[in-house]
Enzyme design. Structure first.
Site, PDB file in Angstrom:
ATOM      1  N   ASN A   1       0.436  -1.029  -0.205  1.00  0.00           N
ATOM      2  CA  ASN A   1      -0.194  -0.093   0.028  1.00  0.00           C
ATOM      3  C   ASN A   1       0.973   1.123   0.115  1.00  0.00           C
ATOM      4  OD1 ASN A   1      -2.199   1.662   0.363  1.00  0.00           O
ATOM      5  ND2 ASN A   1      -2.222   1.595   2.411  1.00  0.00           N
ATOM      6  N   TRP A   2       0.746   2.470  -1.567  1.00  0.00           N
ATOM      7  CA  TRP A   2       2.068   3.142  -1.134  1.00  0.00           C
ATOM      8  C   TRP A   2       1.175   4.172  -0.331  1.00  0.00           C
ATOM      9  CZ3 TRP A   2       3.478   3.037  -7.096  1.00  0.00           C
ATOM     10  CH2 TRP A   2       4.197   1.567  -7.028  1.00  0.00           C
ATOM     11  N   LYS A   3      -0.129   3.750  -0.552  1.00  0.00           N
ATOM     12  CA  LYS A   3      -0.997   5.193   0.277  1.00  0.00           C
ATOM     13  C   LYS A   3      -0.660   6.545  -0.866  1.00  0.00           C
ATOM     14  CE  LYS A   3      -0.060   3.341   4.362  1.00  0.00           C
ATOM     15  NZ  LYS A   3       0.740   3.240   6.028  1.00  0.00           N
TER      16      LYS A   3
ATOM     17  N   HIS B   1      -9.709   0.887   5.004  1.00  0.00           N
ATOM     18  CA  HIS B   1      -7.838   1.168   5.930  1.00  0.00           C
ATOM     19  C   HIS B   1      -8.134   1.880   7.367  1.00  0.00           C
ATOM     20  CE1 HIS B   1      -3.542   2.035   6.085  1.00  0.00           C
ATOM     21  NE2 HIS B   1      -3.859   1.104   6.106  1.00  0.00           N
TER      22      HIS B   1
ATOM     23  N   GLU C   1      -6.246   4.437   7.902  1.00  0.00           N
ATOM     24  CA  GLU C   1      -6.239   6.083   7.982  1.00  0.00           C
ATOM     25  C   GLU C   1      -7.380   6.052   7.720  1.00  0.00           C
ATOM     26  OE1 GLU C   1      -2.756   5.527   5.234  1.00  0.00           O
ATOM     27  OE2 GLU C   1      -1.515   4.612   7.482  1.00  0.00           O
TER      28      GLU C   1
ATOM     29  N   GLU D   1      -5.312  -5.864  10.901  1.00  0.00           N
ATOM     30  CA  GLU D   1      -3.733  -4.368  10.927  1.00  0.00           C
ATOM     31  C   GLU D   1      -3.766  -3.247  12.273  1.00  0.00           C
ATOM     32  OE1 GLU D   1      -2.316  -3.138   7.397  1.00  0.00           O
ATOM     33  OE2 GLU D   1      -4.279  -1.697   8.020  1.00  0.00           O
TER      34      GLU D   1
ATOM     35  N   GLY E   1       2.317   1.909  10.904  1.00  0.00           N
ATOM     36  CA  GLY E   1       3.391   2.962   9.844  1.00  0.00           C
ATOM     37  C   GLY E   1       4.072   3.832  11.889  1.00  0.00           C
TER      38      GLY E   1
ATOM     39  N   SER F   1       3.652  -2.250   9.850  1.00  0.00           N
ATOM     40  CA  SER F   1       5.508  -2.579  10.215  1.00  0.00           C
ATOM     41  C   SER F   1       6.379  -3.679  10.377  1.00  0.00           C
ATOM     42  CB  SER F   1       5.505  -1.654  11.452  1.00  0.00           C
ATOM     43  OG  SER F   1       5.332  -0.909  12.009  1.00  0.00           O
TER      44      SER F   1
ATOM     45  N   GLY G   1       3.104  -1.318   4.072  1.00  0.00           N
ATOM     46  CA  GLY G   1       3.213   0.337   3.819  1.00  0.00           C
ATOM     47  C   GLY G   1       4.577   0.588   3.518  1.00  0.00           C
ATOM     48  N   GLY G   2       4.955   1.177   4.753  1.00  0.00           N
ATOM     49  CA  GLY G   2       6.542   1.664   4.736  1.00  0.00           C
ATOM     50  C   GLY G   2       6.749   0.665   3.596  1.00  0.00           C
TER      51      GLY G   2
HETATM   52  C1  PEP Z   1      -0.582  -0.024   6.063  1.00  0.00           C
HETATM   53  O1  PEP Z   1      -0.742   0.904   5.865  1.00  0.00           O
HETATM   54  O2  PEP Z   1      -1.574  -1.326   5.733  1.00  0.00           O
HETATM   55  C2  PEP Z   1       0.423  -0.673   6.865  1.00  0.00           C
HETATM   56  C3  PEP Z   1       1.022  -1.624   7.795  1.00  0.00           C
HETATM   57  O3  PEP Z   1       1.051   1.372   6.713  1.00  0.00           O
HETATM   58  P1  PEP Z   1       3.052   0.253   7.444  1.00  0.00           P
HETATM   59  O4  PEP Z   1       3.965  -1.001   7.409  1.00  0.00           O
HETATM   60  O5  PEP Z   1       3.613   1.533   7.290  1.00  0.00           O
HETATM   61  O6  PEP Z   1       2.561  -0.239   9.211  1.00  0.00           O
END
Ligand code: PEP
Length: 257
Positions: free
Chosen positions: A9-11, A96, A98, A170, A176, A216, A237-238
């Site tokens: 997920n590039w957000k 999600h 966010e 999640e 994040g 993470s 994500g990251g």
């Molecule tokens: C996400 O945004 O779904 C996520 C899991 O982010 P991160 O891996 O950065 O925690």
């Protein structure tokens, strides 16, 4: 054997130039039909990235980060499931954390979005997870059951049966933050979710539905998470924004298949 999935997920990150460079650096060429890799770019890059992957003969798929629940109408700034299907996107994230926290989406809106996506024949990556306070209060199982309630009780079983539903647990406190759920915490929750689906809609569907972990995930913890019997991959994500780390995470799932 259940399909194993890695979804990046590039957000709201990466311009088209940056996305293109990243795609050229990703390695995924497994012949194993049980492994899927998806990238989830911002809306502006979806079509171009899809075309690029096709031209490269890549097996990497694209998905969307969000959608509006209506088919069309006066919703400035929004994108519908029908529009995604029209450009060849077959999968979308719904719910999600966010979107829930920053854009005030609640279980009701998320349920409408999931319903709209599924009825337009999109596959969904349905995200849910408890907050830190909820975990500290020991109500995390109850919260997760509530977040899955509509999907389990109000949606037609055919969507589960046709494999249109991917679940992504999640925990909000792990997204994040650099703080990952331990492999035991992830397995415990994934087992609970699978058991819940089995009890409410059928063992066969529980066995077949992929449940991803997100929060993470990095190359350093990916293997131990993916080795858990009920963890079928990750929503990343990251670490999906960097080719080296995303490639290592893809490698981890391939090694655990
Ligand atoms: C996400 O945004 O779904 C996520 C899991 O982010 P991160 O891996 O950065 O925690």
């Amino acid at each position: 054997m259940r399909t194993k999935i890695i979804a990046g997920n590039w957000k709201m990150n990466l311009t088209l130039t940056e996305s293109t460079k990243l795609i050229h650096q990703l390695n995924f060429s497994s012949d194993n039909e049980n492994i899927r890799v998806l990238v989830i770019p911002p809306f502006t890059n979806l079509e171009a990235i899809k075309r690029l992957l096709k031209n490269k003969n890549s097996k990497i798929e694209v998905a969307a980060q969000n959608l509006h629940h209506s088919v069309s109408g006066a919703y400035t700034g929004e994108i519908s499931a029908r529009m995604l299907k029209d450009i060849g996107v077959d999968t979308a994230i719904v719910g999600h954390s966010e979107r829930r926290t920053l854009f005030a989406e609640n279980d009701e809106t998320i349920s409408l979005k999931a319903s709209s996506a599924l009825s337009q024949n999109l596959e969904i990556i349905y995200c849910f997870g408890e907050s830190l306070i909820q975990r500290k209060r020991g109500i995390h199982f109850e919260i997760i059951a509530r977040q899955l309630d509509d999907l389990i009780h109000k949606f037609e079983t055919q969507y589960w049966r046709y494999g249109k539903i991917i679940l992504a647990y999640e925990p909000v406190w792990a997204i994040g933050t650099g703080q990952t759920a331990s492999k035991e915490q992830a397995q415990e929750m994934h087992q609970f979710i699978r058991h819940l689906i089995g009890k409410e809609i059928g063992e066969d569907l529980a066995t077949k539905t992929p449940i991803l972990y997100g929060g993470s995930v990095k190359p350093e913890n990916a293997t131990e998470l993916f080795q858990q019997p009920d963890v079928d991959g990750g929503l990343i994500g990251g670490a999906s924004l960097n080719a080296d780390s995303f490639n290592l995470i893809i490698q981890s799932i391939a090694e655990n298949c």
